[in-house]
Write a protein that holds these residues in place. Structure first.
Motif, PDB file in Angstrom:
ATOM      1  N   HIS A 166      -9.973   1.081  -6.708  1.00 24.76           N
ATOM      2  CA  HIS A 166      -8.861   1.581  -7.510  1.00 24.76           C
ATOM      3  C   HIS A 166      -9.244   2.258  -8.825  1.00 24.76           C
ATOM      4  O   HIS A 166      -8.730   3.332  -9.136  1.00 24.76           O
ATOM      5  CB  HIS A 166      -7.868   0.458  -7.812  1.00 24.76           C
ATOM      6  N   GLN A 174      -3.658   5.066  -2.862  1.00 23.54           N
ATOM      7  CA  GLN A 174      -2.281   4.615  -3.035  1.00 23.54           C
ATOM      8  C   GLN A 174      -1.253   5.541  -2.374  1.00 23.54           C
ATOM      9  O   GLN A 174      -0.112   5.141  -2.158  1.00 23.54           O
ATOM     10  CB  GLN A 174      -1.953   4.516  -4.529  1.00 23.54           C
ATOM     11  N   HIS A 187      -5.263   0.060   1.722  1.00 25.65           N
ATOM     12  CA  HIS A 187      -6.041   0.727   0.676  1.00 25.65           C
ATOM     13  C   HIS A 187      -7.517   0.738   1.046  1.00 25.65           C
ATOM     14  O   HIS A 187      -8.227   1.718   0.783  1.00 25.65           O
ATOM     15  CB  HIS A 187      -5.848   0.013  -0.666  1.00 25.65           C
ATOM     16  N   ASN A 243      -2.985  -2.919  -9.604  1.00 26.75           N
ATOM     17  CA  ASN A 243      -2.973  -2.710  -8.157  1.00 26.75           C
ATOM     18  C   ASN A 243      -3.740  -3.803  -7.429  1.00 26.75           C
ATOM     19  O   ASN A 243      -3.503  -4.053  -6.245  1.00 26.75           O
ATOM     20  CB  ASN A 243      -3.614  -1.357  -7.811  1.00 26.75           C
ATOM     21  N   ARG A 297       8.947   1.369  -5.597  1.00 26.77           N
ATOM     22  CA  ARG A 297       7.662   1.065  -4.952  1.00 26.77           C
ATOM     23  C   ARG A 297       6.857   0.011  -5.700  1.00 26.77           C
ATOM     24  O   ARG A 297       5.642  -0.073  -5.520  1.00 26.77           O
ATOM     25  CB  ARG A 297       6.842   2.345  -4.839  1.00 26.77           C
ATOM     26  N   CYS A 315       5.440  -2.350  -3.078  1.00 26.91           N
ATOM     27  CA  CYS A 315       4.508  -1.613  -2.222  1.00 26.91           C
ATOM     28  C   CYS A 315       3.206  -1.322  -2.948  1.00 26.91           C
ATOM     29  O   CYS A 315       2.123  -1.417  -2.370  1.00 26.91           O
ATOM     30  CB  CYS A 315       5.132  -0.295  -1.769  1.00 26.91           C
ATOM     31  N   ARG A 316       3.299  -0.953  -4.206  1.00 27.94           N
ATOM     32  CA  ARG A 316       2.103  -0.565  -4.949  1.00 27.94           C
ATOM     33  C   ARG A 316       1.272  -1.758  -5.396  1.00 27.94           C
ATOM     34  O   ARG A 316       0.051  -1.756  -5.252  1.00 27.94           O
ATOM     35  CB  ARG A 316       2.491   0.265  -6.180  1.00 27.94           C
ATOM     36  N   GLN A 370       3.852   5.942  -6.904  1.00 29.26           N
ATOM     37  CA  GLN A 370       2.705   5.058  -6.703  1.00 29.26           C
ATOM     38  C   GLN A 370       1.778   5.110  -7.920  1.00 29.26           C
ATOM     39  O   GLN A 370       0.722   4.490  -7.912  1.00 29.26           O
ATOM     40  CB  GLN A 370       1.931   5.471  -5.453  1.00 29.26           C
TER      41      GLN A 370
END
Length: 818
Positions: free
Chosen positions: A13, A772, A725, A636, A711, A714-715, A754
């Motif tokens: 990330h 992402q 990911h 994240n 999101r 989701c993120r 995102q």
């Protein structure tokens, strides 16, 4: 171990850019704001293109003219307004009305800002015979005046004809200024030199407060001041040279050049770091003998770079919107070490054509070679003007917004506790409250209806059993919202990509995730379809028999679409259900990785998943609210934690299945049972079911929709997304950017729900590879120049091998005649 974790976090990330989104006022599509009568046009709408600026200025005036309230207010003064669309150009002799001529009268319109958008509005106001005043703090078209000499002008889109009289055809700075001046100053538009401090609403009248001058009263106000505000000046000879700038767009443009950065704040230090890392020979001049305003980490990175030009330093998230991109970090091949010379206690005396002269702290002078100067010495931020005027700023929440957010979160806590088998479910069931009383109420309506309701083999009988279950109403409401807001999304974003994606999301949510498990399968079961033969073998494999309800666990059909570990209940069962275990294994470790390899993580998140369905429909108009920046990029990793817990649960479940009678098996079963849904502390559920599956996925996920984007779950926290990911690091999917078209407007980053800093890839012409991405296409569609497209690359070479066949960019569609 810590170093290993850091390397993993960076690999997954934090190696990607994490630029923040510049704060802008909240503007409606017609330019209006939360303050009645105040409109905002031009650069502040988010698109820094001259044609769009001209278009928004003229359209705002036409919107005002069409306003019945405005027409009535003018009529009371005996002034007749003419429709700007029917007035011809023969009225060139008309002279602009001035406040000085009628000091006691209320103006129809005050325009703040004498740039392209403000002048376009002024031309439209003049043509409509409005009494107006246009204010400018420095000089007309000051932004263009400050462009470098002979700068090419990007009048994109080439086929666009702006609304109104102000048209742009020239392609070089000097000829463009001549063209603009001829169309405005040459027609009698004379801006008044004044600085507006704020706007105050007094009844139905707006008052524009001016610095050192009388207030102007007007029925309507148009703000056209641009995004940059009014920059402070050095006040030295040569400051008006073309090489002097107050904003950094792409630091690698200055590789090998002698650059002077003036200032001692974060924007100055970040400019020096970014340009030096891209190969510039930088001198940083600051009048004080020590720094006091920058962030400590910026000072630390500057000192490291001064000591070692090859130091691993990068401006991950610039503090100032004046530094819109960086060099270093993920930019790999763009890293060209330069050097930095720090000159504290110095001041600029003169800026020459190829040098600058500085006065040092001891009074002596030094002349150094120079190719570019960045004056990062501050400005009067336009945001303060908006705050003083009561105009809402995007991303800023006041007491009212926080209260609304808190109340909605409380509602979500109630909703998910009520539908997920919590204490509220028990209470409502014991008291016979909705919906547990619905089947009985149906039977009381009539004898004939009562018989059909009591017979589950009838459609109404099947439905009656569902109508007593809170989960049915939740799923029905979820599907209904997806349909309603999905249709709105298709109408709002008219591209083939959006239409196909939204129809697919609606279809999957309504059919396999609602009608099939809650209506069709139970109805077939009550009519004997699963009593023998192939039907029975199928049902025994996937829908075990249960007491009560429909007689089988048809809700497990959610697992045909929702894969493990997002939907984990078909894997975490008391005894292995081999059908679901095999299907889940194939879904999670074969089908989804293949989809991601070719089409990216968004092939599932953006086209299949029910969480994505609601985020892309109900959450479509809130996507710009997702927080951006380095801190959020690190958050994240919460998803990796939930994925790790899901993996621990799986291992514990497998061990307890393998040796159920052994001490290890019993211990693992106790551990698994507690972690999944049994552990409590102080009366609170502290287990995966409630913390992750209910509160994070449900309460936080839905509760943040209207304040922090749809999101959030989701993120940050979805375990399946976290697994994807990892898969996406080997994907061929990319967002391909045409660098020469990128104008660094940052709209692509701003609309990414995102939190991806897409612009930082686009303005360098690099394929966007942040894992992402959910393929929502908002960045592609919003880009005003058609810079972005979905495509695939060869990972080893970076060569583009395919572009998406579904058009997603309105600009490219227009260019191709679609």
């Amino acid at each position: 171990m810590i170093n290993l974790i850091r390397r993993y976090v960076r690999w997954l990330h934090t190696q990607w850019p994490a630029g923040v989104v510049e704060k802008l006022p909240v503007i409606n599509p017609d330019g209006s704001t939360n303050v009645p009568g105040v409109y905002i046009v031009g650069d502040l709408t988010g698109i820094p293109l001259l044609k769009f600026s001209s278009d928004t200025g003229a359209k705002a005036v036409r919107t005002i003219l069409a306003d019945e309230a405005f027409q009535r207010s003018r009529a009371t003064k005996g002034v007749e307004a003419r429709d700007s669309r029917t007035t011809d150009h023969a009225d060139e002799a008309f002279e602009q009305a001035r406040v000085d001529d009628q000091p006691d009268e209320i103006l129809d319109l005050v325009i703040i800002g004498g740039g392209v958008s403000g002048m376009a509005a002024a031309l439209e106001a003049k043509q409509a015979n409005l009494r107006f005043e246009i204010l400018e703090a420095s000089e007309p078209f000051s932004t263009i005046v400050n462009f470098p000499r002979a700068k090419p002008i990007y009048t994109y889109p080439s086929d666009m004809v702006p609304t109104g009289q102000l048209q742009l055809t020239a392609t070089v700075k000097e000829s463009l200024l001549e063209e603009l001046n001829a169309q405005t100053l040459g027609r009698g538009i004379r801006p008044r030199l004044a600085r507006a401090e704020r706007i105050v609403r007094s009844g139905n009248v707006l008052e524009v407060v001016l610095a050192g001058q009388e207030r102007l009263k007007a029925r309507r106000v148009i703000i056209a001041i641009g995004r940059s505000g009014n920059f402070r000046k050095l006040g030295v000879p040569g400051e008006d040279r073309d090489k002097v700038c107050n904003r950094l767009y792409d630091p690698k443009d200055y590789a090998g050049q002698h650059v002077l950065v003036v200032g001692g704040g974060d924007s100055a230090l970040e400019t020096a770091i970014a340009t030096a890392q891209c190969g510039a020979i930088v001198t940083l001049s600051y009048r004080s003998k020590e720094f006091s305003r920058p962030k400590p980490e910026n000072i630390e990175q500057l000192n490291r770079l001064i000591d070692d030009p090859m130091a691993d330093v990068a401006v991950e998230t610039p503090s100032s919107e004046r530094v819109t991109t960086s060099c270093g970090g993920f930019m790999g091949e763009y890293r060209k070490p330069g050097r930095i010379r720090l000159m504290l206690g110095s001041q600029v005396k003169q800026i020459g054509q190829s040098d600058v002269t500085l006065v040092l702290s001891d009074g002596s002078e030094e002349t150094i070679p120079n190719d570019a100067v960045f004056t990062m010495i501050g400005r009067e931020a336009p945001l303060e003007f908006f705050r003083r005027s009561g105009i809402r700023i995007r991303g800023e929440m006041q007491t009212r917004q926080w209260l609304g957010f808190s109340l909605f979160m409380a509602f979500c806590v109630f909703l998910y506790n009520w539908k997920a088998g919590g204490s509220l479910t028990t209470l409502f069931k014991q008291r016979g409250w909705f919906p547990f009383n619905v089947p009985a109420l149906l039977q009381e309506l009539s004898d004939g209806l009562a018989a059909r309701v009591a017979d589950p083999s009838t459609l109404i009988g099947t439905l009656a059993l569902n109508l007593g279950d809170p989960g049915f109403y939740y799923t029905f409401g979820y599907s209904l919202l997806t349909v309603i807001f999905g249709i709105a999304r298709i109408r709002r974003r008219r591209t083939p990509y959006i239409t196909a994606q939204t129809v697919t999301l609606i279809g999957i949510q309504v059919i396999p995730l609602f009608i099939l498990p809650l209506i069709v399968l139970p109805y077939l079961g009550h009519n004997g379809f699963f009593d023998d033969g192939l039907g029975k073998r199928f049902a025994d494999t996937f829908f075990p028999v249960t007491n009560g309800g429909h007689g089988r666990e048809y809700w497990r059909a959610f697992g045909f679409v929702l894969a493990w570990p997002l939907f984990l209940w078909n894997v975490f069962t008391n005894q292995p259900m081999w059908g679901w275990l095999i299907l889940s294994l194939v879904q999670t470790f074969v089908i989804i990785p293949l989809l991601i390899y070719f089409y990216g993580k968004g092939a599932y998140c953006g086209w299949i998943c029910s969480c994505g369905a609601l985020a892309e429909t109900l959450g479509d108009t809130h996507r710009q609210k997702m927080p951006h920046g380095a801190l959020w990029n690190r958050l994240n990793m919460v998803g990796q934690m939930t994925l790790a817990v899901a993996m621990v649960l799986l291992i514990a479940r497998l061990v307890s299945w393998t040796c159920p009678d052994a001490a290890m098996g019993r211990s693992m079963n106790d551990f698994y049972t507690g972690l999944l849904g049994g552990w409590k502390a102080f009366g609170t559920q502290l287990n995966y079911k409630w913390i992750v599956d209910t509160y994070l996925a449900g309460v936080v996920g839905l509760g943040c929709y209207f304040w922090f984007s749809g999101r959030v779950w989701c993120r940050f926290a979805c375990p399946l997304a976290a697994l994807m990911h990892i898969y996406a690091r080997w994907s061929r999917f990319r967002i391909i950017a045409d660098k020469k078209k990128c104008i660094s407007c940052n709209l692509c980053t701003a609309v990414c729900h995102q939190g991806i800093d897409i612009m930082n890839f686009a303005n360098k012409g690099l394929p966007m590879e942040d894992p992402q991405c959910v393929r929502c296409s908002a960045c592609v569609q919003t880009c005003p120049t058609g810079t972005l497209q979905f495509g695939q690359i060869r990972r080893r070479t970076g060569q583009v091998i395919a572009m998406d066949s579904l058009p997603a960019s309105p600009v490219l569609m227009a260019e191709q005649g679609r």
